[in-house]
Structures are given as structure tokens and as C-alpha cells.
Design an enzyme around this catalytic site. Sequence first.
Site, PDB file in Angstrom:
ATOM      1  N   LEU A  12       0.741  -1.308   0.073  1.00  0.00           N
ATOM      2  CA  LEU A  12       0.031  -0.039  -0.105  1.00  0.00           C
ATOM      3  C   LEU A  12       0.883   1.361   0.165  1.00  0.00           C
ATOM      4  O   LEU A  12       0.379   2.335   0.358  1.00  0.00           O
ATOM      5  CB  LEU A  12      -0.892   0.115   1.254  1.00  0.00           C
ATOM      6  CG  LEU A  12      -1.770  -1.340   1.084  1.00  0.00           C
ATOM      7  CD1 LEU A  12      -2.901  -1.113   2.575  1.00  0.00           C
ATOM      8  CD2 LEU A  12      -2.869  -1.089  -0.094  1.00  0.00           C
ATOM      9  N   ALA A  13       1.834   1.214  -0.649  1.00  0.00           N
ATOM     10  CA  ALA A  13       2.794   2.359  -0.872  1.00  0.00           C
ATOM     11  C   ALA A  13       1.869   3.148  -1.839  1.00  0.00           C
ATOM     12  O   ALA A  13       0.828   2.634  -2.213  1.00  0.00           O
ATOM     13  CB  ALA A  13       4.072   2.246  -1.517  1.00  0.00           C
ATOM     14  N   MET A  15       1.235   3.910  -5.051  1.00  0.00           N
ATOM     15  CA  MET A  15       0.504   3.160  -6.203  1.00  0.00           C
ATOM     16  C   MET A  15      -0.450   2.484  -5.781  1.00  0.00           C
ATOM     17  O   MET A  15      -1.700   2.507  -6.355  1.00  0.00           O
ATOM     18  CB  MET A  15       1.495   2.686  -7.347  1.00  0.00           C
ATOM     19  CG  MET A  15       2.567   3.586  -7.921  1.00  0.00           C
ATOM     20  SD  MET A  15       1.481   4.546  -9.314  1.00  0.00           S
ATOM     21  CE  MET A  15       1.114   3.245 -10.756  1.00  0.00           C
ATOM     22  N   GLY A  16      -0.052   1.458  -4.939  1.00  0.00           N
ATOM     23  CA  GLY A  16      -1.073   0.373  -4.270  1.00  0.00           C
ATOM     24  C   GLY A  16      -2.256   0.923  -3.897  1.00  0.00           C
ATOM     25  O   GLY A  16      -3.526   0.622  -3.929  1.00  0.00           O
ATOM     26  N   ARG A  35       2.686  -5.046   4.520  1.00  0.00           N
ATOM     27  CA  ARG A  35       3.702  -5.777   5.283  1.00  0.00           C
ATOM     28  C   ARG A  35       3.494  -5.014   6.948  1.00  0.00           C
ATOM     29  O   ARG A  35       3.552  -5.896   7.670  1.00  0.00           O
ATOM     30  CB  ARG A  35       5.112  -5.660   4.657  1.00  0.00           C
ATOM     31  CG  ARG A  35       5.975  -6.717   5.059  1.00  0.00           C
ATOM     32  CD  ARG A  35       7.306  -6.769   4.491  1.00  0.00           C
ATOM     33  NE  ARG A  35       7.733  -5.585   3.978  1.00  0.00           N
ATOM     34  CZ  ARG A  35       8.392  -4.906   4.668  1.00  0.00           C
ATOM     35  NH1 ARG A  35       9.013  -5.211   5.702  1.00  0.00           N
ATOM     36  NH2 ARG A  35       8.926  -3.607   4.211  1.00  0.00           N
ATOM     37  N   SER A 130       0.308   2.065 -16.187  1.00  0.00           N
ATOM     38  CA  SER A 130       1.131   3.456 -16.300  1.00  0.00           C
ATOM     39  C   SER A 130       0.155   4.596 -16.092  1.00  0.00           C
ATOM     40  O   SER A 130      -1.215   4.360 -16.147  1.00  0.00           O
ATOM     41  CB  SER A 130       1.477   3.529 -17.782  1.00  0.00           C
ATOM     42  OG  SER A 130       1.967   4.842 -18.034  1.00  0.00           O
ATOM     43  N   LYS A 184       4.750  -2.862 -21.421  1.00  0.00           N
ATOM     44  CA  LYS A 184       4.980  -1.767 -20.510  1.00  0.00           C
ATOM     45  C   LYS A 184       6.428  -1.385 -20.591  1.00  0.00           C
ATOM     46  O   LYS A 184       6.574   0.054 -20.321  1.00  0.00           O
ATOM     47  CB  LYS A 184       4.453  -2.311 -19.183  1.00  0.00           C
ATOM     48  CG  LYS A 184       4.780  -1.091 -18.113  1.00  0.00           C
ATOM     49  CD  LYS A 184       4.176   0.390 -18.313  1.00  0.00           C
ATOM     50  CE  LYS A 184       3.993   1.251 -17.210  1.00  0.00           C
ATOM     51  NZ  LYS A 184       5.271   1.626 -16.504  1.00  0.00           N
ATOM     52  N   HIS A 187       6.733   0.706 -23.448  1.00  0.00           N
ATOM     53  CA  HIS A 187       5.881   2.033 -23.074  1.00  0.00           C
ATOM     54  C   HIS A 187       7.036   2.886 -22.172  1.00  0.00           C
ATOM     55  O   HIS A 187       7.231   4.177 -22.671  1.00  0.00           O
ATOM     56  CB  HIS A 187       4.831   1.856 -22.438  1.00  0.00           C
ATOM     57  CG  HIS A 187       4.355   3.169 -21.728  1.00  0.00           C
ATOM     58  ND1 HIS A 187       5.008   3.635 -20.462  1.00  0.00           N
ATOM     59  CD2 HIS A 187       3.234   4.052 -21.832  1.00  0.00           C
ATOM     60  CE1 HIS A 187       4.418   4.424 -20.099  1.00  0.00           C
ATOM     61  NE2 HIS A 187       3.211   5.010 -20.790  1.00  0.00           N
ATOM     62  N   ASN A 188       7.599   2.442 -21.406  1.00  0.00           N
ATOM     63  CA  ASN A 188       8.594   3.155 -20.681  1.00  0.00           C
ATOM     64  C   ASN A 188       9.815   3.602 -21.623  1.00  0.00           C
ATOM     65  O   ASN A 188      10.549   4.648 -21.271  1.00  0.00           O
ATOM     66  CB  ASN A 188       9.200   2.354 -19.632  1.00  0.00           C
ATOM     67  CG  ASN A 188       8.155   2.501 -18.266  1.00  0.00           C
ATOM     68  OD1 ASN A 188       6.851   2.444 -18.510  1.00  0.00           O
ATOM     69  ND2 ASN A 188       8.397   2.171 -17.113  1.00  0.00           N
ATOM     70  N   GLU A 191       8.751   6.535 -23.474  1.00  0.00           N
ATOM     71  CA  GLU A 191       8.878   7.446 -22.443  1.00  0.00           C
ATOM     72  C   GLU A 191      10.224   8.257 -22.305  1.00  0.00           C
ATOM     73  O   GLU A 191      10.365   9.429 -22.466  1.00  0.00           O
ATOM     74  CB  GLU A 191       8.239   6.974 -21.278  1.00  0.00           C
ATOM     75  CG  GLU A 191       8.299   7.980 -20.005  1.00  0.00           C
ATOM     76  CD  GLU A 191       7.788   7.305 -18.628  1.00  0.00           C
ATOM     77  OE1 GLU A 191       6.665   6.579 -18.594  1.00  0.00           O
ATOM     78  OE2 GLU A 191       8.646   7.131 -17.789  1.00  0.00           O
ATOM     79  N   HIS A 455      34.126 -14.880 -43.284  1.00  0.00           N
ATOM     80  CA  HIS A 455      32.691 -14.976 -42.859  1.00  0.00           C
ATOM     81  C   HIS A 455      31.669 -15.108 -44.006  1.00  0.00           C
ATOM     82  O   HIS A 455      30.429 -15.212 -43.610  1.00  0.00           O
ATOM     83  CB  HIS A 455      32.391 -13.896 -42.045  1.00  0.00           C
ATOM     84  CG  HIS A 455      33.360 -13.571 -40.624  1.00  0.00           C
ATOM     85  ND1 HIS A 455      33.006 -14.552 -39.759  1.00  0.00           N
ATOM     86  CD2 HIS A 455      34.039 -12.836 -40.127  1.00  0.00           C
ATOM     87  CE1 HIS A 455      34.006 -14.472 -38.790  1.00  0.00           C
ATOM     88  NE2 HIS A 455      34.523 -13.194 -38.796  1.00  0.00           N
TER      89      HIS A 455
HETATM   90  C1  6PG Z   1       4.623   5.177 -15.760  1.00  0.00           C
HETATM   91  C2  6PG Z   1       5.682   5.460 -15.439  1.00  0.00           C
HETATM   92  C3  6PG Z   1       6.526   4.764 -14.339  1.00  0.00           C
HETATM   93  C4  6PG Z   1       7.773   5.489 -13.967  1.00  0.00           C
HETATM   94  C5  6PG Z   1       8.824   5.121 -14.633  1.00  0.00           C
HETATM   95  C6  6PG Z   1       9.954   5.840 -14.555  1.00  0.00           C
HETATM   96  O1  6PG Z   1       4.364   4.612 -16.741  1.00  0.00           O
HETATM   97  O2  6PG Z   1       3.791   5.496 -15.026  1.00  0.00           O
HETATM   98  O3  6PG Z   1       6.721   4.864 -16.568  1.00  0.00           O
HETATM   99  O4  6PG Z   1       6.353   3.486 -14.678  1.00  0.00           O
HETATM  100  O5  6PG Z   1       7.574   6.662 -13.755  1.00  0.00           O
HETATM  101  O6  6PG Z   1       9.191   3.869 -14.201  1.00  0.00           O
HETATM  102  O7  6PG Z   1      11.297   5.352 -14.847  1.00  0.00           O
HETATM  103  P1  6PG Z   1      12.605   5.934 -14.411  1.00  0.00           P
HETATM  104  O8  6PG Z   1      12.824   6.086 -12.936  1.00  0.00           O
HETATM  105  O9  6PG Z   1      13.316   4.788 -15.010  1.00  0.00           O
HETATM  106  O10 6PG Z   1      12.672   7.015 -15.409  1.00  0.00           O
END
Ligand code: 6PG
Length: 479
Positions: A12-13, A15-16, A35, A130, A184, A187-188, A191, A455
Site C-alpha cells: 500500500l505504498a 501506487m497500491g 507488510r 502506467s 509496459k 512504453h517506458n 517515455e 565470414h
Molecule cells: C508510468 C511510468 C512509471 C515510472 C517509470 C520511470 O508509466 O507510470 O513509466 O512506471 O515513472 O518507471 O522510470 P525511470 O525512473 O526509469 O525514469
Amino acid sequence: MAEKAEIGVTGLAVMGRNLARNLARHGHRVAVHNRTEARTRSLVEEFGSEGDFLPAYSAQEFVDALERPRRLVVMVKAGGPTDAVIEEFAPLLEPGDMIVDGGNAHYLDTRRREKALRERGIHFVGTGISGGEEGALNGPSIMPGGSAESWEALGPLLTDIAAVAEGEPCCSHLGPDGAGHFVKMVHNGIEYSDMQLIAEAYDLLRSGLGKKPAEIAETFRKWNEGRLDSYLIEITTEVLAHTDADTGKPFVDIVLDQAEQKGTGRWTVQTALDLGIPVTGIAEATFARSLSGSAGLREATEGVLPGPERKALTGAEADGFADAIEEALFASKIVAYAQGFNMIQAGSAEYDWNIDLGAVARLWRGGCIIRARFLNRITEAYAEDPALPTLLTADYFRDALAGAQTGWRRVVAEAARLGIPAPGFSSALAYYDGLRAARLPAALIQGLRDYFGAHTYHRTDRSGTFHTLWGGDRTEVEP
Ligand code: 6PG
């Protein structure tokens, strides 16, 4: 006995906690567990009025609180903590129960965990989530992998709490085992690339045109009204317009210029190397973060290595340069996404996931960090041709690249001339030109490999495998 919970969240940090609140706000009865008990208590004390929470203070109590088949969402730090939680809960579960891992796990870990739990009759559902804290609470983009059976039980709940874009929920089942976490991860990676390109645009506006951060914020605000409209551009305006309360300086000037990472960008690049897919935009973005963080190296070279002085363009040279930067940014962004989608295509083929690229584009339209208006265009492109070899050839993108090209080339050339690093813009252009080229110098590389290592090579004019006797009479043989 009290009514059981439809779903449970452990870990429960922020995000949770926000995910549990999102579920409760949508009318679902949620068991919550952490925990350390204090977090569970504080969630119920602070937000208990938002919905139906069932606090549990031990693993057994948590498992007993869930209706069967159990849906247990794990929101802990990826890596060791995930394995520890699985080891704690799996012995308490029964066949048919589901463990959903909503962290940023490596897809290979997810495959390993899924296989091990499948042997015990438990579904392990690696799920990309995300949208950061805000998204978890108000509607994230959700990328579930795992079995089709688990999707049947989880789909309605996950879809219910996901963001909605163009009337559609940003959540769909992407494929078995690690498919969700793979998507995901990419995706990152995208990002990382998006942020690097934005940072390069900022640097060029600042050093190349002499604009101040607040003015640049305005430029981005204007761009955000057009085709670049996206969450990351929107928050760029906020960060650039922010003033540090302590010093009165632009916030961007008081932050140490060393970008950090938790590692998902690095995983994307490592995986792309194994798959043989050039994700140069993501790689350059990841390496640019490493370069920024190489404090010792930068200290040893600053002022020592010769090059042009940073000097802003003026007069006719500056005319239209800001527009050209917008074009370079848009074109390079298209390249980065095209590369990312090709990587998902390759991962899907490698692991037999059968990922629908159109579905990926659709669920990235809302809730996630890379949400952007142009994802509608990607959705359309894959709707028209699901087997598209690259987004770059889809009509909209081909036309956009054609239109942006002059500005893009101008920016890359000017950046080199002014000594402003633009690895994202220039590598994207090199990729684009590499794909366009009728002949690449790879032929010479093949010749060299054949020379020093026998080669072998293929010929353009007939089939077969050939080797030239470089150390002898240079005749060609077919080994
Ligand atoms: C999301 C973000 C999230 C997080 C990244 C940041 O989709 O909500 O991508 O997962 O912000 O993990 O990653 P870095 O710390 O590697 O920049």
C-alpha cells in the site's frame, strides 16, 4: 460471516493505495493489506469513506477475505520483493486463484513466475500499469498479460478502473505470460525517448535561440495545441514555467543536470539488442541519461575539448528555427514510436504472444505517461493494416515526415554546427535515411568480414554463399 472482497491489494505504498482507492470508488469491495500494519490502518482511516475497504493484518486474513477464485493484486517494488510476496501468499492460495503483479517487472521474471505458479494451478498475471500516482487513482492505462482464463475474471474489474479515451477503456488483454510487462517496458522506453526529444528541443530553443525558460514554456504551450498535444508536453510547460522559491531562479536552472533511471529504458535497449530491433531513439535517450550522469567524465572534459562556443542564432539565421524545432521533434517522435511498435511486433513473434498492435495504440491513448493525440493516428494506421511493416509508411506519418523534413534536417545540421548535442533528433534522422537508402554501406562491412575472418557474403546478382580467397589469388569460391 462478513461478505468477502471481490479483489485485494497488497503493498500500500502510493501506487497500491491509489489503485485500491480507485477500485473502491468504483463500488468494488477491496481487501487491503500491507507488510507493516500502519499503512493499512492509515488507508482505512483517511479514505475509508470513499468505498468498501476490508483491512487485513496478516497474509492469512487477507487471503481469507477474498471471494473465490481469489484476485490478489501485488503492488510492491519489482524484483526480490515480488518474489518474497509470492512465496508468502502462494502456499495460502488454491488452484484457479490469481496473483496480479502490477509493478514494473522484467517480462522474463514474469515468464518465470507465471510458469512456476501455473504448475501450482495459480494464474500469475503480469500487468503493466502506467500513469503514475494520479493515474492509479483516477484511471491508469492497464496492460495485462497472463492466461485468457484469468482475463475473464479480471477483465471487468480492470476495465472498470482504467482511463477512458475516445469512449474506450485503456485496458485490454495483450497476450499470455509476459506480454503485458513487455509492452509496459517498451512504453517506458518510448517515455525515455519522448523526454529526451523534448529536452533536446528545449536545449535548442534555449542555447540556439537564446530564449528564457518561461518563454520556452510558452512555446511548448503553443505546440501542445497542435499535433504534439500530449501529457509530457503539457507538463513540460509546467516545469519550465516554475520558479524556485528559494532563489527566485527558473526551477530548471537549480536542478542538477544528471538524469536518473530505475532501469526500464535500459531493459528495453538490452532486449532490443537481443531481438535485433534498432530502437535507436530509446537507446540514445538511455545513453544520454548515462552521459548526463557521468559526472567525473564530464568534469574531466568540460573546457578541455575544443568546439564551437554556445552562441544563439540571430537575424535571418534564426528565422523559422523554432518552427523547424517543432518539426524535428514531431518527426523524431514518429520514428521513436515506429521503432517501439516494431519491437513489440518482434517480441510478440519471438514469444508467440500474438499481440494486437492496434490494441496497444488504443490503450496508450489515455491514462499513461506517453498519452498523446497522435496515438489516434497510430490506432488508425493499424486498423487499416494490422501487418504494417513500419508506421513510417502509413499515409499520415509518411506525409507528416515529408512535411517536417526540411526543418528536421536544418535542426540536425544547425545543432552540429552550434555544438549542441541532439542525439535523439540526429539518430532518428539517420534511421529514417537508413531505411530510405537504396544501398547501404553494409556491403563493405560484409567485404571486410569476409577478408579478415572468411565470414562469407551473399551476392546481389545470384543466390548462394560466397568467399573470396583474399590471401591467395582472389578468386571467389562457394564454401
Ligand atoms: C508510468 C511510468 C512509471 C515510472 C517509470 C520511470 O508509466 O507510470 O513509466 O512506471 O515513472 O518507471 O522510470 P525511470 O525512473 O526509469 O525514469
